[in-house]
Design an enzyme around this catalytic site. Sequence first.
Site, PDB file in Angstrom:
ATOM      1  N   GLU A  51     -12.257   5.872   6.788  1.00 34.75           N
ATOM      2  CA  GLU A  51     -11.266   6.318   7.754  1.00 34.75           C
ATOM      3  C   GLU A  51     -10.773   7.689   7.325  1.00 34.75           C
ATOM      4  OE1 GLU A  51      -9.049   2.760   9.808  1.00 34.75           O
ATOM      5  OE2 GLU A  51      -8.689   2.648   7.663  1.00 34.75           O
ATOM      6  N   SER A  54       0.805  -1.218   0.000  1.00 37.44           N
ATOM      7  CA  SER A  54       0.000   0.000   0.000  1.00 37.44           C
ATOM      8  C   SER A  54       0.842   1.275   0.000  1.00 37.44           C
ATOM      9  CB  SER A  54      -0.958  -0.038   1.198  1.00 37.44           C
ATOM     10  OG  SER A  54      -1.836   1.043   1.196  1.00 37.44           O
ATOM     11  N   ASP A  85      -3.127   6.232  -2.960  1.00 38.71           N
ATOM     12  CA  ASP A  85      -1.937   5.652  -2.353  1.00 38.71           C
ATOM     13  C   ASP A  85      -1.377   4.593  -3.296  1.00 38.71           C
ATOM     14  OD1 ASP A  85      -3.969   3.832  -1.985  1.00 38.71           O
ATOM     15  OD2 ASP A  85      -3.256   3.133  -0.040  1.00 38.71           O
ATOM     16  N   ARG A 118      -2.748   5.085  20.443  1.00 37.99           N
ATOM     17  CA  ARG A 118      -2.936   3.661  20.138  1.00 37.99           C
ATOM     18  C   ARG A 118      -1.680   3.130  19.466  1.00 37.99           C
ATOM     19  NH1 ARG A 118      -3.888   3.038  14.673  1.00 37.99           N
ATOM     20  NH2 ARG A 118      -4.517   0.868  14.948  1.00 37.99           N
ATOM     21  N   ARG A 120       0.758   5.984  17.882  1.00 42.26           N
ATOM     22  CA  ARG A 120       0.302   7.226  17.257  1.00 42.26           C
ATOM     23  C   ARG A 120      -0.584   7.978  18.239  1.00 42.26           C
ATOM     24  NH1 ARG A 120       0.698   3.737  12.765  1.00 42.26           N
ATOM     25  NH2 ARG A 120       2.057   4.606  11.164  1.00 42.26           N
TER      26      ARG A 120
END
Length: 542
Positions: A380, A67, A284, A505, A514
């Site tokens: 997201e 990715s 991406d 998290r 992060r």
Amino acid sequence: MEAAILATSQNYPIVPLGGGQAYTYGTAGFRMKAELLAPICFRVGLLAFLRSAFMNSQTIGVMVTASHNPAPDNGVKIVDPMGEMLEQDWEKYATALVNAATDQELVKIFNRIASELKINLKLPTKVICGRDTRPSGPKLVAALTDALAATNTEFINYGWLTTPQLHYLVRATNTEGNPLSYGKVSEDGYYEKLADAFIRAMNGRKINGTLTVDCANGIGAPKLIKFLKSLPQDKVNFIVKVVNDNVVKPDVLNLNCGADFVKTKQRAPLSPEPVPSGRSCSFDGDADRLIYYWTDAEKRFSMLDGDRISSLAALFLGNLVEGAGLKDELRIGVVQTAYANGASTAYISQHLKLPVICTPTGVKHLHHVAQNFDIGIYFEANGHGTVLFSPDALSALKTTAPQSPAQKDCLDILLALSDLINQTVGDAISDMLLVEVILAHKGWTLSDWAMTYMDLPNRLVRIEVGDKDLFKTTDAERRLSRPQGAQDEIDNEVKKFKNARSFARASGTENACRVYAEAATWSEANELAERVARIIERYGNQ
């Protein structure tokens, strides 16, 4: 079969991670430096065989991609029969196979899984595969192929594909010939479906101006170009300039460009220089994320991320459902993660009057919850997401008798959108077309879109830690349950700022944490993020 697996496995000895660490199958499957991946791909091939047999000979997909990661990385993940992520209960089997220390242990675990799940190993099995443009791809696919040969699995290697295209092909293969056929089983079938749906969804509208698409020097570039060639320009005026399309030079993949760069750096790609007030977006490396943006005449940058796409889709779909006379019949909902900007959540829940549910990070979680709505919208903040139409919703759209031309238009456009949107997974090409349809219908510029609400200032910080697994979360990853005391310290810092929230998290793919922070001003968001980052750094490196 057992002898063939044992013999072939000897060519792919697993590389121990050391330090008591184990390979784990996460949201992105297995992802790491490419030189470690060949034995993992071999073992994922064995799992794909087991999954196909367990699913009564349905076709399973395997995607080789990393990715948005740098070019030296790669990854491998499994796609289930309807184009979904691998069922979560099976992740433990992937982890067990990959961490087998010896060839003999690998065969033992393979047989144990088959026995535990009562899998008939004599059933015919089928796997299809795709990969992105990374130079390590062919070697990893070869390892996968060896595992499938050892298990006598029918195998089709589609070569270069975007991740969403593989998801499409898996679902199309498994629904071929039945009334719920998802589309033709070919890459061209994917383009044909999108082109036809795009024209129907536009419903005679025209697109103004040129869209510049940054493809992150990844697989999205050649695939977008192929799609555009399949689109009849006499029916829709869609002018696209494809940039960052160098798939020949591996080192430039995702380098200073692409959706992840734009989102995390909050700036346009370093090259080419953006056209002032022009409409731009970024994919991406495997074309499953999408971010829109523009710069004004003074070179000030403005970004429209996954939260914005989600709210735009919710606004448009909500209006269409109401116009179709189905507001009381179809339940629309939006699914977000803790990274969603608080202003977007307020806009959707308070202004659009739609329910919003927060889940842990990872599209597998959002996708599952979105399936509970008739029309489930999930994105997201990083730009990865899609819209799901339930069978009941599709039935209602097809069987409702329109009482006016306007109602018929709404029904027709909704049906077109159900074909345009890749319902198996987030798809940058498909989502881009959705955005362009909505902007054309509303006559909006990107600036008009941005004015729907004002984002709360926010900051995202990455902190390297000694062991990310020390950090455990609860409440959809919005609070830390471990290490003890860390969340109390974060809460104390948040209280010092206006309209503030912050959470931390562990990364799913790196040994890091992060930290996300929101506050009333940019300076306060930055300060809060730095304070929480110091807390995490202290607890993570004790």
